[in-house]
Design an enzyme around this catalytic site. Sequence first.
Site, short mmCIF file in Angstrom:
data_model
loop_
_atom_site.label_atom_id
_atom_site.label_comp_id
_atom_site.label_asym_id
_atom_site.label_seq_id
_atom_site.Cartn_x
_atom_site.Cartn_y
_atom_site.Cartn_z
CG ASP A 6 -2.08 0.93 0.70
OD1 ASP A 6 -2.63 1.23 2.45
OD2 ASP A 6 -2.16 1.88 -0.16
CG ASP B 229 -5.88 -5.30 2.55
OD1 ASP B 229 -6.62 -4.49 1.93
OD2 ASP B 229 -4.69 -4.80 3.86
CB CYS C 2 -10.72 -27.06 9.15
SG CYS C 2 -8.78 -26.06 9.30
CB CYS D 284 -4.85 -25.79 8.17
SG CYS D 284 -5.41 -25.64 10.05
CB CYS E 26 -7.90 -28.56 12.35
SG CYS E 26 -8.00 -26.84 12.42
CG HIS F 208 -7.80 -22.28 12.06
ND1 HIS F 208 -8.69 -23.47 11.52
CD2 HIS F 208 -8.65 -21.95 12.57
CE1 HIS F 208 -9.47 -23.14 11.46
NE2 HIS F 208 -10.05 -22.14 11.78
#
Length: 372
Positions: free
Chosen positions: A93, A268, A306, A308, A311, A337
């Site tokens: 940015d 974002d 999930c 991930c 998890c 996560h």
Amino acid sequence: MSTPGDFKIHATDGEARRATLTTAHGDIQTPIFMPVGTQGTVKSLTPLDLEEMDAQIILGNTYHLYLRPGDDLVARRGGLHKFANWKRPILTDSGGFQVFSLQEIRKLSEEGVEFRSYIDGSKHFFSPEKAIDIQKNLGSDIMMVLDECVGYGADKDYTNKSLEMTTRWAKRCRDHYPKGSGGQIMFGIVQGGFYKDLREKSLEQLREIDFEGFAIGGLSVGESTKEMYDILHHIAPKMPSDKPRYLMGVGTPLDLLEGVSAGVDMFDCVLPSRNARNGTLFTSQGKINIKRAEFAEDDSPLDPECGCYTCRNFTKAYLRHLYMAKELLSYRLNTYHNLYFYLDLMKQIRAAIENGTFAELKAKYEAAYAKG
Ligand SMILES: CNc1nc2c(CCNCC3CCCCC3)c3nc(N)[nH]c(=O)c3cc2[nH]1
Ligand SMILES: [Zn+2]
């Protein structure tokens, strides 16, 4: 041979688009969520973690990196990709929003914005040209123009004068780094507050300038969700359909779905990483707060749907313990996560647009997140 800025649309589902954006550090599959790396790192995660969860692009923070360690120091180290060992695309940015949102004392003029460093109180000045020079030093793949993000509730006259200055600044940014003069691409930022006619005026002025993409600024500044969606649905479909559309600073999982349904391609937000710090975790069944006593002896995974690392390897009971004990690992596992959840949601969105089932996917999450 594809060129940075090429934007190819593969499928649509209503206003939603499934596309590929080419950058100097690789192609980005959209719609996309961009994790925020404030000081050149996504807090508590390594580049390996981010690659594992298939983060295609991260945000660098111009304002912070300029103040420390210095964009010139980063340039001497080969730029932010090399410095932070992130091999994929980076968006930066312009820093204007951070100055306005983090600094009380600042002076705004046609020339740019003057502010004091939050580190040592020293005086600094961002002109449009300076904001671009900093992003050139950082070597980001996508640069944002310096703009003024007016506060929520700004009156129509101020908002109008501000958007006209933002357009003049946008032109100065583009002239300072003409299209094709390097591998970095540049996005204009549509302002205009919550006035539909001013939003159209800002867009009409900016589309005259040859940007590779356009962002919607000035939202997620304290307004209600209804007010944000109203402006979003008004302006997004009017933005050039052959260029990426980036909704800045947004948002919750439902905001991402709503933004995609309005034709937005890029997002974002600090929410997934910031919420991880206070134990608020996003799951396929809705939001949960891990510190609740009900999880003290809950041996089930955070989110059974999930895939991930968090998890697959830990229970809610253990994650609650880490949080209550203020262990560093709590922040790392929770962040891992939450970001994985956001990135996986975008993966589901891309697939849904490809097979024409986006409306069903949106309805599923609206039901799971209805309780807010
Ligand atoms: C949270 N809401 C919101 N954010 C906005 C942002 C910032 C987007 N996120 C940038 C990252 C923040 C963390 C560090 C790395 C950069 C906005 N930025 C600009 N330039 N203009 C806006 O109108 C603008 C408007 C915004 N609204
Ligand atoms: Zn998970």
